[in-house]
Motif scaffolding. Structure first.
Motif, mmCIF file in Angstrom:
data_model
loop_
_atom_site.group_PDB
_atom_site.id
_atom_site.type_symbol
_atom_site.label_atom_id
_atom_site.label_comp_id
_atom_site.label_asym_id
_atom_site.label_seq_id
_atom_site.Cartn_x
_atom_site.Cartn_y
_atom_site.Cartn_z
ATOM 1 N N ARG A 56 9.956 -33.549 21.942
ATOM 2 C CA ARG A 56 11.031 -32.585 21.677
ATOM 3 C C ARG A 56 10.797 -31.086 22.036
ATOM 4 N NH1 ARG A 56 13.800 -33.982 16.002
ATOM 5 N NH2 ARG A 56 11.601 -34.231 15.609
ATOM 6 N N TRP A 57 11.804 -30.174 22.406
ATOM 7 C CA TRP A 57 11.541 -28.873 22.580
ATOM 8 C C TRP A 57 11.076 -28.031 21.147
ATOM 9 C CZ3 TRP A 57 11.279 -26.722 27.211
ATOM 10 C CH2 TRP A 57 11.670 -27.404 28.320
ATOM 11 N N ARG A 58 10.186 -27.139 21.276
ATOM 12 C CA ARG A 58 9.760 -26.527 20.293
ATOM 13 C C ARG A 58 10.235 -25.175 20.225
ATOM 14 N NH1 ARG A 58 5.317 -23.316 18.310
ATOM 15 N NH2 ARG A 58 4.514 -23.904 16.204
ATOM 16 N N ILE A 59 11.059 -24.547 19.262
ATOM 17 C CA ILE A 59 11.704 -23.279 19.407
ATOM 18 C C ILE A 59 11.240 -22.343 18.261
ATOM 19 C CG2 ILE A 59 13.822 -22.099 20.157
ATOM 20 C CD1 ILE A 59 13.936 -25.746 20.433
ATOM 21 N N GLY A 60 10.726 -21.403 18.683
ATOM 22 C CA GLY A 60 10.453 -20.421 17.400
ATOM 23 C C GLY A 60 11.688 -19.519 17.426
ATOM 24 N N VAL A 61 12.101 -19.295 16.095
ATOM 25 C CA VAL A 61 13.463 -18.634 15.807
ATOM 26 C C VAL A 61 12.887 -17.345 15.318
ATOM 27 C CG1 VAL A 61 15.456 -18.251 14.656
ATOM 28 C CG2 VAL A 61 14.835 -20.663 15.226
ATOM 29 N N ARG A 62 13.150 -16.250 16.237
ATOM 30 C CA ARG A 62 12.570 -14.968 15.746
ATOM 31 C C ARG A 62 13.603 -14.058 14.760
ATOM 32 N NH1 ARG A 62 7.954 -13.390 17.958
ATOM 33 N NH2 ARG A 62 7.123 -14.837 19.552
ATOM 34 N N ASP A 63 12.917 -13.201 14.117
ATOM 35 C CA ASP A 63 13.666 -12.304 13.443
ATOM 36 C C ASP A 63 13.916 -11.273 14.262
ATOM 37 O OD1 ASP A 63 14.533 -10.017 11.868
ATOM 38 O OD2 ASP A 63 13.275 -10.606 10.033
ATOM 39 N N PRO A 64 15.240 -10.867 14.719
ATOM 40 C CA PRO A 64 15.164 -9.927 16.019
ATOM 41 C C PRO A 64 14.976 -8.405 15.581
ATOM 42 C CG PRO A 64 17.295 -10.424 15.115
ATOM 43 C CD PRO A 64 16.368 -11.414 14.499
ATOM 44 N N ARG A 65 14.881 -8.231 14.215
ATOM 45 C CA ARG A 65 14.318 -6.741 13.822
ATOM 46 C C ARG A 65 12.811 -6.361 13.565
ATOM 47 N NH1 ARG A 65 18.715 -3.853 11.797
ATOM 48 N NH2 ARG A 65 20.546 -4.950 11.491
ATOM 49 N N LYS A 66 12.258 -7.701 13.424
ATOM 50 C CA LYS A 66 10.729 -7.559 13.284
ATOM 51 C C LYS A 66 9.875 -8.211 14.296
ATOM 52 C CE LYS A 66 11.250 -7.087 8.314
ATOM 53 N NZ LYS A 66 10.964 -7.579 6.978
ATOM 54 N N ASP A 67 10.659 -9.176 15.184
ATOM 55 C CA ASP A 67 10.034 -9.770 16.236
ATOM 56 C C ASP A 67 8.827 -10.697 15.686
ATOM 57 O OD1 ASP A 67 9.821 -10.555 18.631
ATOM 58 O OD2 ASP A 67 8.352 -9.087 19.472
ATOM 59 N N VAL A 68 9.166 -11.399 14.604
ATOM 60 C CA VAL A 68 8.080 -12.438 14.059
ATOM 61 C C VAL A 68 8.853 -13.620 13.967
ATOM 62 C CG1 VAL A 68 7.045 -10.801 12.708
ATOM 63 C CG2 VAL A 68 9.057 -11.643 11.568
ATOM 64 N N VAL A 69 8.334 -14.678 14.195
ATOM 65 C CA VAL A 69 8.944 -15.973 13.903
ATOM 66 C C VAL A 69 9.305 -16.431 12.571
ATOM 67 C CG1 VAL A 69 8.551 -18.665 14.537
ATOM 68 C CG2 VAL A 69 7.837 -16.935 16.185
ATOM 69 N N ARG A 70 10.302 -16.671 12.231
ATOM 70 C CA ARG A 70 10.763 -17.244 11.048
ATOM 71 C C ARG A 70 10.702 -18.490 10.604
ATOM 72 N NH1 ARG A 70 12.060 -13.171 7.062
ATOM 73 N NH2 ARG A 70 12.048 -14.838 5.837
ATOM 74 N N LYS A 71 10.965 -19.407 11.875
ATOM 75 C CA LYS A 71 11.096 -20.662 11.495
ATOM 76 C C LYS A 71 11.116 -21.203 13.107
ATOM 77 C CE LYS A 71 13.568 -22.172 8.415
ATOM 78 N NZ LYS A 71 13.006 -22.440 7.138
#
Length: 282
Positions: A168-183
């Protein structure tokens, strides 16, 4: 996907993104391209094993479609259909324009007015149009035989099929304010939309909403996920959590809310795509 728009805008950002995608995809069939559209780098990564003579035209058509959407629906382009509509000028009777405006009205009703494309007499479908355009593109690619792909435009992502055989595709969901992967989300067929990277107005007060960090909505239609993420962010913390819970209970759209202090709240269905079982399966 049809358009008379030709040419492409590129930048160092887009060229760098192209290199990164090509590097990640080179072990698998398919191809990838990044171009600047709607003021940001947009990537189309196809993993289906198709002949090169078919892949290049597919990518050409994909970006032609996205440029046509931008030229038609941008509220800041004077000669766009939305720009002309806002100035009371004659517009062309484009079926897609009628579809988008009708869907925006439906979303206004579905969110009790928290998604609103008409504020103070000005039409701006930005909270829906990018997700809608990528969703339409994803369906067109599948119909053309490129069923394994990922399309990314800013914080809107549409994946379909497999990243590699059996994966499956592995997608990093980023916090757009801090540019860190949250999930990290694992999926074969999913739209992922995150709001919070750009100002969002509370349509009931006309003021910029500042009560949340970000809102991510996942579901089967990226256009709807995009609009829901915009609406939920506009609601502010308390109403956002309540609406997201009801949305998750009543259908396939699941939400992750990041508060200003970094606290994370997710609806139960969100973990189906990001929990231990998802990681093992992915």
């Amino acid at each position: 996907m049809t358009s008379n728009i030709a040419g492409s805008a590129t930048s160092n950002i887009a060229e760098s993104a192209t290199s990164n995608i090509a590097e990640s995809a080179k072990a698998f069939p398919g191809t990838a391209r990044v171009e600047m559209v709607m003021g940001l780098p947009v990537s189309v990564d196809i993993r289906t094993a198709l002949p090169a003579r078919e892949l290049a035209p597919l990518l050409n058509d994909a970006f032609a479609w996205l440029r046509w959407v931008d030229d038609t629906f941008s509220p800041v382009k004077e000669d766009s259909q939305i720009g002309r509509l806002n100035r009371g000028q004659t517009i062309r009777q484009i079926p897609e324009l009628i579809e988008v405006l009708h869907r925006c009205d439906e979303l206004t009703q579905a969110t009790d007015g928290w998604f609103e494309a008409r504020i103070n007499g000005v039409i701006d479908p930005s909270g829906y149009i990018k997700g809608w355009a990528l969703e339409r593109l994803s369906r067109a690619l599948s119909n053309a035989g490129a069923g394994d792909h990922r399309i990314t435009a800013g914080d809107d992502i549409r994946v379909r099929g497999s990243a590699a055989p059996g994966k499956r595709w592995r997608i990093g969901v980023r916090d757009p304010r801090k540019d860190v992967v949250r999930k990290v989300v694992f999926a074969n067929d999913l739209g992922i939309a995150t709001s919070g990277g750009a100002p969002i107005v509370n349509p009931h007060t006309g003021e910029v909403q500042e009560g949340l960090g970000s809102v991510t909505v996942i579901g089967p239609d990226l256009g709807l996920a995009d609009a829901y993420a915009t609406a939920i962010y506009a609601m502010g913390p308390l109403l956002a959590r309540r609406f997201a819970a009801g949305l998750g209970e009543s259908g396939p759209y699941q939400t992750m809310i990041i508060a200003r202090d970094g606290q994370e709240t997710s609806t139960p269905g969100f973990t189906d795509y990001s929990g231990a079982e998802a990681r093992l399966a992915g």
